[in-house]
Design a protein around this motif. Structure first.
Motif: not given
Length: 147
Positions: A114-136
């Protein structure tokens, strides 16, 4: 390579843990309640993994191989040893939706759960960029480990 369970002073491995989970406050939510394994190769710590007990099975909360040892099969070896420890259980792993780690876990036998929508943007203070893509979103994969 072999795994060793760490019972005390788990924060000594924070630098490695941060390679897989970039925010210490998130690591704090699972480190003490989870089982910490370190991967040793010729006496050197080359990786870490944290597994927690959950209602549905076990969850691989964190797994990292130190940079000089990546792309040499150690991650797969670590997972295979963890599968031995958790035979007969279902293992879950949550990862970013960038496509960098999902293929690795799929190659190790995990399938989409399954997918947890907006997990990284809601639970992390700073944006996470992985392989040039914003993790959401968090993609949760699972594997039923045979006996």
């Amino acid at each position: 390579m072999h795994l060793q369970t760490i019972h005390h002073h788990k924060k000594e491995y924070l630098l490695l843990l941060l390679q897989a989970d970039e925010e210490e406050s998130q690591i704090d939510t699972y480190l003490n309640r989870g089982t910490l394994y370190v991967a040793l190769e010729e006496g050197r710590v080359i990786g870490v993994a944290v597994v927690t007990e959950e209602k549905e099975g076990v969850e691989l909360k964190n797994m990292a191989i130190d940079v000089p040892y990546r792309k040499q099969g150690y991650g797969k070896q670590m997972l295979e040893q963890l599968f031995d420890y958790y035979k007969g259980r279902t293992m879950f792993v949550g990862t970013g939706d960038s496509g960098l780690t999902v293929p690795f876990y799929e190659a190790c036998g995990f399938t989409y759960s399954y997918t947890i929508e907006h997990f990284f943007t809601e639970h992390y203070a700073e944006p996470i960029i992985e392989n040039g893509v914003l993790l959401e979103h968090m993609i949760v994969l699972k594997k039923d480990i045979p006996l």
